[in-house]
Design an enzyme around this catalytic site. Structure first.
Site, short mmCIF file in Angstrom:
data_model
loop_
_atom_site.label_atom_id
_atom_site.label_comp_id
_atom_site.label_asym_id
_atom_site.label_seq_id
_atom_site.Cartn_x
_atom_site.Cartn_y
_atom_site.Cartn_z
NE ARG A 126 -2.47 1.01 3.73
CZ ARG A 126 -3.35 0.86 4.72
NH1 ARG A 126 -4.63 0.74 4.46
NH2 ARG A 126 -2.94 0.78 5.96
NE ARG A 166 -1.74 -0.76 11.22
CZ ARG A 166 -1.82 -0.60 9.91
NH1 ARG A 166 -0.74 -0.75 9.15
NH2 ARG A 166 -2.95 -0.28 9.35
P1 AMP Z 1 -6.45 2.96 10.64
O1 AMP Z 1 -6.24 4.02 9.63
O2 AMP Z 1 -7.90 2.72 10.98
O3 AMP Z 1 -5.71 1.69 10.32
O4 AMP Z 1 -5.82 3.52 12.01
C1 AMP Z 1 -4.45 3.81 12.12
C2 AMP Z 1 -4.02 3.87 13.57
O5 AMP Z 1 -4.75 4.91 14.25
C3 AMP Z 1 -4.30 2.59 14.38
O6 AMP Z 1 -3.28 1.62 14.23
C4 AMP Z 1 -4.34 3.17 15.80
O7 AMP Z 1 -3.04 3.47 16.29
C5 AMP Z 1 -5.05 4.50 15.58
N1 AMP Z 1 -6.53 4.36 15.71
C6 AMP Z 1 -7.45 4.57 14.73
N2 AMP Z 1 -8.70 4.33 15.19
C7 AMP Z 1 -8.55 3.95 16.48
C8 AMP Z 1 -9.46 3.54 17.49
N3 AMP Z 1 -10.78 3.45 17.27
N4 AMP Z 1 -8.95 3.22 18.71
C9 AMP Z 1 -7.65 3.30 18.96
N5 AMP Z 1 -6.72 3.65 18.06
C10 AMP Z 1 -7.16 3.98 16.82
#
Ligand code: AMP
Length: 212
Positions: A126, A166
């Site tokens: 990505r 992750r």
């Molecule tokens: P994403 O773009 O959804 O993969 O989010 C990227 C990163 O943002 C995640 O790996 C977390 O560190 C943080 N993050 C996003 N949404 C949340 C959430 N609902 N709770 C906790 N951390 C979040």
């Protein structure tokens, strides 16, 4: 409709939620996008979130609660798709309470099913446009030639070690939420393998079934 798109990192949640917004006017609310924007702007929230995001850890619940609830309220409580929220039991409980207090319950939770090897391949290939946030995949959806290659970057949390973390965090803290929503009769599994349009077709079918 009030929806959640649920699934592991790399399942295509952001891509599909973006298409749904474009074609059906259902606003994508991505806590990850909001946090990345805060990091880029170097706001207090962004500074607090950065170390967690870069390590592939979850940002503390209390930090994301407010921004998710604010985004839903800004949207007028209807026609949204949450992407990346909730991710913990606590967040799911808060969300249920928040929606109940407005008498705006969820219509469904689309659960994207993608095998692990496909997730890792998608995340490691990505790339994102630094300024627009547009997402590409080096093999299936490469950046167009007229885009400045210097602006095409890898997300800091898409490095191989962070990807693994992750996925572990997803399994330990988030995957169980499928049961939470299944018990509430909201979970709709969607096969997330194959091309973007193929998956989008399945999402549209799932939404048709929810509306009936
Ligand atoms: P994403 O773009 O959804 O993969 O989010 C990227 C990163 O943002 C995640 O790996 C977390 O560190 C943080 N993050 C996003 N949404 C949340 C959430 N609902 N709770 C906790 N951390 C979040």
């Amino acid at each position: 409709m009030r929806l959640i798109i649920f699934g592991p990192p790399g399942a295509g949640k952001g891509t599909q939620a973006g298409l749904l917004e474009e074609r059906h006017g259902i606003t994508q609310i991505s806590t990850g996008d909001i946090l990345r924007e805060a990091m880029a702007q170097e706001t207090e929230l962004g500074q607090k979130a950065k170390s967690y995001i870069d390590a592939g850890e979850l940002v503390p619940d209390a930090l994301v609660r407010d921004l998710a609830e604010q985004a839903i309220a800004d949207e007028g409580h209807d026609d949204f798709m949450l992407d990346g929220y909730p991710r913990t039991d606590q967040q799911a409980e808060w969300l249920t309470e928040f929606l109940a207090s407005n008498e705006t319950p969820l219509d469904g939770v689309l659960s994207m099913k993608v095998p692990d090897d496909v997730l890792v391949r998608r995340l490691s290939r990505r790339r994102v446009h630094e300024e627009t946030g547009e997402t590409y995949h080096l093999d299936h959806d490469p950046p167009p030639e007229d885009v400045d290659p210097d602006l095409i970057v890898q997300r800091s949390d898409d490095e191989p070690e962070t990807i693994q973390n992750r996925l572990d965090v997803y399994r330990e803290e988030t995957a169980l939420l499928a049961t939470y929503y299944e018990e509430r009769d909201l979970l709709v599994p969607v096969d997330g393998t194959g091309g973007i349009e193929e998956v989008f077709g399945r999402i549209e079918e799932a939404l048709d079934a929810l509306e009936r």
